[in-house]
Design a protein around this motif. Structure first.
Motif, mmCIF file in Angstrom:
data_model
loop_
_atom_site.group_PDB
_atom_site.id
_atom_site.type_symbol
_atom_site.label_atom_id
_atom_site.label_comp_id
_atom_site.label_asym_id
_atom_site.label_seq_id
_atom_site.Cartn_x
_atom_site.Cartn_y
_atom_site.Cartn_z
ATOM 1 N N PRO A 101 0.836 -1.373 0.021
ATOM 2 C CA PRO A 101 0.123 -0.030 0.007
ATOM 3 C C PRO A 101 0.875 1.126 -0.073
ATOM 4 O O PRO A 101 2.004 1.249 0.645
ATOM 5 C CB PRO A 101 -0.728 0.012 1.257
ATOM 6 N N GLY A 102 0.512 2.026 -0.873
ATOM 7 C CA GLY A 102 1.110 3.503 -0.749
ATOM 8 C C GLY A 102 2.534 3.549 -1.784
ATOM 9 O O GLY A 102 2.973 4.744 -1.879
ATOM 10 N N GLY B 94 2.358 3.277 -5.082
ATOM 11 C CA GLY B 94 1.868 3.943 -6.048
ATOM 12 C C GLY B 94 1.436 3.139 -7.361
ATOM 13 O O GLY B 94 1.616 3.765 -8.338
ATOM 14 N N LYS B 95 0.645 2.245 -6.944
ATOM 15 C CA LYS B 95 -0.098 1.383 -7.776
ATOM 16 C C LYS B 95 -0.789 2.204 -8.788
ATOM 17 O O LYS B 95 -0.932 2.177 -10.031
ATOM 18 C CB LYS B 95 -0.700 0.163 -7.203
ATOM 19 N N THR B 96 -1.627 2.860 -8.065
ATOM 20 C CA THR B 96 -3.066 3.700 -8.820
ATOM 21 C C THR B 96 -2.329 4.502 -9.718
ATOM 22 O O THR B 96 -2.714 4.895 -10.914
ATOM 23 C CB THR B 96 -3.981 4.453 -7.795
ATOM 24 N N THR B 97 -1.059 5.283 -9.264
ATOM 25 C CA THR B 97 -0.453 6.332 -10.092
ATOM 26 C C THR B 97 0.263 5.758 -11.344
ATOM 27 O O THR B 97 0.239 6.248 -12.529
ATOM 28 C CB THR B 97 0.746 6.935 -9.135
ATOM 29 N N LYS C 291 1.620 11.337 3.814
ATOM 30 C CA LYS C 291 1.018 12.499 2.747
ATOM 31 C C LYS C 291 -0.570 12.311 2.173
ATOM 32 O O LYS C 291 -1.097 13.206 2.385
ATOM 33 C CB LYS C 291 1.863 12.491 1.494
ATOM 34 N N ASP C 292 -0.838 11.195 2.230
ATOM 35 C CA ASP C 292 -2.042 10.674 1.894
ATOM 36 C C ASP C 292 -3.101 10.768 3.011
ATOM 37 O O ASP C 292 -4.130 11.279 2.867
ATOM 38 C CB ASP C 292 -2.228 9.297 1.223
ATOM 39 N N ASN D 148 9.730 2.555 -8.369
ATOM 40 C CA ASN D 148 8.819 3.593 -8.640
ATOM 41 C C ASN D 148 9.255 4.700 -7.753
ATOM 42 O O ASN D 148 9.163 5.219 -6.713
ATOM 43 C CB ASN D 148 7.363 3.326 -8.085
ATOM 44 N N ARG D 149 10.782 5.237 -8.292
ATOM 45 C CA ARG D 149 11.277 6.208 -7.613
ATOM 46 C C ARG D 149 10.650 7.773 -7.729
ATOM 47 O O ARG D 149 9.653 7.760 -8.476
ATOM 48 C CB ARG D 149 12.538 6.636 -8.594
ATOM 49 N N GLY E 240 9.034 10.723 -8.430
ATOM 50 C CA GLY E 240 8.823 11.755 -9.552
ATOM 51 C C GLY E 240 9.222 10.800 -10.893
ATOM 52 O O GLY E 240 8.952 11.499 -12.067
#
Ligand code: ATP
Ligand code: MG
Length: 202
Positions: free
Chosen positions: A20-21, A23-26, A142-143, A184-185, A187
């Motif tokens: 979780p978190g 960045g799967k959705t992104t 952040k979320d 998923n670095r 940016g």
């Protein structure tokens, strides 16, 4: 030795997973945009959503939380009927399945893709989305505001990601699918998205 017979498919079935978190959705949004730009049709399905649709159609639950309270046998039946539904989508199209390999529970890690689901889905590839545990911890905060749960500590995130690698390796050996690890670095979600989109080029 018995060879698992791979089903006839119009497209590929790719499982995308990560803690979780991470960045799967992104990253999936980037991957699907990239596929569209290349004229490749890909359906995105969330395993939990398909299970919920199946449960609602059978009149078993009214909301998502009720699924976790169903008798274990009922949950396994739902897991399997969701796998069958997803397989039927792959007969016509490429599919990305968004799911979890391991879910943290008070009793320990629970497999999101136990052997019976893996053998029913027979994925072509698994993409493990990973990131530096410190970054994931910050993304979670952040979320949801400033809040630290034990699960959010980088050492626990590291442990969860390690379990993910072990789970992906097990599914790979069981089904013959490939495993790609995408970082998923900060940016760089487009680059991670390209790892997924490129699987549909081949
Ligand atoms: P969940 O499992 O809770 O659905 P998720 O894996 O889908 O989470 P996201 O919601 O996509 O994760 O991302 C979590 C947060 O991290 C969001 O605020 C998102 O904008 C941010 N994020 C995602 N990828 C990156 C990246 N490469 N660099 C910086 N921030 C990112
Ligand atoms: Mg998400």
């Amino acid at each position: 030795m018995t060879l698992i017979k791979r089903p006839a498919r119009a497209g590929k079935l790719v499982i995308v997973t990560g803690v979780p978190g991470v960045g799967k959705t992104t990253v999936l949004t980037s991957a699907i945009t990239l596929c569209k730009e290349r004229g490749v049709d890909v359906k995105h399905v969330n395993y939990g959503d398909v299970m919920f649709e199946e449960a609602t159609a059978k009149g078993l639950v009214k909301d998502r939380d009720e699924m976790r309270r169903l008798p274990l046998k009922g949950q396994v039946a739902l897991q399997l009927s969701a796998a069958k539904k997803i397989r039927s989508i792959t007969e016509k199209s490429n599919v990305i399945v968004d799911t979890h390999i391991f879910i943290r529970t008070p009793d320990g890690y629970m497999p999101g893709i136990p052997s019976w689901v893996a053998e029913s889905l027979l994925p072509d590839s698994i993409v493990l989305l990973e990131a530096d545990p410190e970054s994931i911890s910050k993304r979670r905060m952040k979320d949801v505001g400033i809040r630290t749960r034990e699960d959010d500590e980088p050492s626990k995130i590291d442990e969860h990601q390690l379990m993910g690698r072990g789970g992906a390796a097990a599914i790979s050996v069981l089904t013959g699918c490939t495993v790609a690890i995408a970082d998923n670095r900060e940016g760089r979600h487009m680059a991670a998205g390209a790892v997924i989109a490129d699987l549909f080029k081949r």
